[in-house]
Design an enzyme around this catalytic site. Structure first.
Site, PDB file in Angstrom:
ATOM      1  N   HIS A 274       0.893  -1.415   0.020  1.00 40.86           N
ATOM      2  CA  HIS A 274      -0.041   0.088   0.094  1.00 40.86           C
ATOM      3  C   HIS A 274       0.779   1.370  -0.052  1.00 40.86           C
ATOM      4  O   HIS A 274       0.645   2.149  -1.116  1.00 40.86           O
ATOM      5  CB  HIS A 274      -0.851   0.088   1.311  1.00 40.86           C
ATOM      6  CG  HIS A 274      -1.729   1.185   1.118  1.00 40.86           C
ATOM      7  ND1 HIS A 274      -3.243   0.877   0.427  1.00 40.86           N
ATOM      8  CD2 HIS A 274      -1.938   2.315   1.938  1.00 40.86           C
ATOM      9  CE1 HIS A 274      -3.900   2.166   0.499  1.00 40.86           C
ATOM     10  NE2 HIS A 274      -3.077   2.767   1.344  1.00 40.86           N
TER      11      HIS A 274
ATOM     12  N   HIS B 138       3.025   5.974  -2.163  1.00 41.64           N
ATOM     13  CA  HIS B 138       3.777   7.279  -1.491  1.00 41.64           C
ATOM     14  C   HIS B 138       5.299   7.146  -1.551  1.00 41.64           C
ATOM     15  O   HIS B 138       5.804   7.734  -0.540  1.00 41.64           O
ATOM     16  CB  HIS B 138       3.263   7.464  -0.091  1.00 41.64           C
ATOM     17  CG  HIS B 138       2.020   7.568   0.166  1.00 41.64           C
ATOM     18  ND1 HIS B 138       1.171   8.890  -0.092  1.00 41.64           N
ATOM     19  CD2 HIS B 138       0.873   6.800   0.556  1.00 41.64           C
ATOM     20  CE1 HIS B 138      -0.130   8.739   0.291  1.00 41.64           C
ATOM     21  NE2 HIS B 138      -0.426   7.611   0.559  1.00 41.64           N
TER      22      HIS B 138
ATOM     23  N   LYS C 242      -4.963   9.545  -8.791  1.00 38.70           N
ATOM     24  CA  LYS C 242      -4.640   9.717  -7.476  1.00 38.70           C
ATOM     25  C   LYS C 242      -4.829  11.186  -7.334  1.00 38.70           C
ATOM     26  O   LYS C 242      -3.971  12.021  -7.853  1.00 38.70           O
ATOM     27  CB  LYS C 242      -3.145   9.419  -7.227  1.00 38.70           C
ATOM     28  CG  LYS C 242      -2.761   9.890  -5.766  1.00 38.70           C
ATOM     29  CD  LYS C 242      -3.123   8.709  -4.763  1.00 38.70           C
ATOM     30  CE  LYS C 242      -2.613   9.028  -3.496  1.00 38.70           C
ATOM     31  NZ  LYS C 242      -3.181   8.101  -2.320  1.00 38.70           N
TER      32      LYS C 242
END
Length: 295
Positions: free
Chosen positions: A161, A180, A232
């Site tokens: 994730h 990220h 995103k």
């Protein structure tokens, strides 16, 4: 430095996170090891493409392969299915790749410091082997992120994730979750899978002025992008940092911080490190760029 009156940094976390930052000797040098082209800015609610060109105009690929932690980290990025709800299948080779990265990370001063800090607080085992096993469970142990999956059908992990990214939704209502990490962004952009849409002003900036614009030396950015056509709207990432620094930082905050927002001063940056816990598992962790963050 930031910021509004609501920013009250945790002194203890700020101290250890700044030490981790200073120990990140594998961090790449902006303008030397890589260059970014920020172009225009956009907003979370907007979907206009403000960037015709890629974010990364140059990255020293040799360094990505020469530094052991970068090399082992990159080997992990193709081990996952992008779609949530699809059970992950972990091969013996992938398990070995996970351990190769963790072993390399534990050889770095930044991860050793994180271990000493957490062990001193009795939050993790003092024994290095047991700590690595705790790291493995935290980052690589699979769990279900999707309701209704059958028992044993696990589709996600903390590592996937945070560092790799996932997608969810149906047809025209799809979005990217997690994702990220700048290395994954660069490699996916290089492969033609990322369409960079522009940078997003730090949280708290309503009217963007020249002083709010990031520069090429900024190590923390909020971005909008599409990954294989999935959107995103905003994702914050450190830029140029080593994977062991990010893993050490998020591990420290997971074990010693609080679930949700953690206000932290790291060198010249005032940031929020957000942690979402799923029981004893890491659901997500990421930095949030705040106003007035230029070094």
């Amino acid at each position: 430095m930031a910021s509004g009156s609501d920013f009250k940094p945790d002194k203890d976390l700020s101290t250890i996170c700044t030490k981790l930052w200073k120990l990140d000797t594998n961090r790449l040098v902006p303008g030397v090891d890589y260059s970014i082209d920020l172009q225009g800015y956009t907003r979370v609610s907007q979907r206009q493409d403000r960037a015709d060109d890629p974010l990364f105009s140059h990255v020293n690929d040799n360094k990505l392969q020469q530094i052991p932690t970068f090399k082992f980290f990159i080997a992990l990025l193709d081990n996952y299915s992008q779609e949530t709800g699809v059970p992950e299948e972990v091969t013996e080779q992938e398990v070995q790749e996970n351990w190769s990265f963790l072993n390399a990370a534990m050889e770095t001063e930044v991860m050793k410091k994180a271990h000493r800090y957490l062990a001193k607080k009795k939050l993790v085992p003092k024994d290095e082997k047991q700590f690595k096993e705790a790291l493995y469970d935290l980052w690589f142990k699979l769990y279900s992120r999707t309701r209704g999956m059958g028992r044993g059908n696990y589709d996600s992990s903390g590592f996937e994730h945070v560092f790799v990214g996932e997608s969810r939704g149906h047809e025209d209502n799809r979005e990217v979750t997690g994702f990220h990490n700048w290395i994954q962004f660069y490699l996916q952009e290089k492969a033609g899978h990322i369409d960079y849409k522009g940078w997003v002003p730090p949280r708290g900036v309503r009217r963007v002025t020249k002083k709010d614009r990031p520069n090429e030396k900024t190590h923390l950015l909020s971005l909008q992008f599409a990954w294989k056509s999935d959107t995103k709207p905003v994702g914050s990432s450190f830029i140029g940092t080593s994977p062991e620094f990010e893993m050490a930082l998020y591990t420290v905050v997971f074990f010693s911080g609080r679930n949700g927002k953690n206000c932290i001063e790291i060198e010249d940056y005032d940031v929020e490190i957000v942690v979402h816990k799923m029981g004893d598992k890491l659901g997500s962790s990421y930095p949030v760029a705040l106003a007035d963050q230029q070094p």
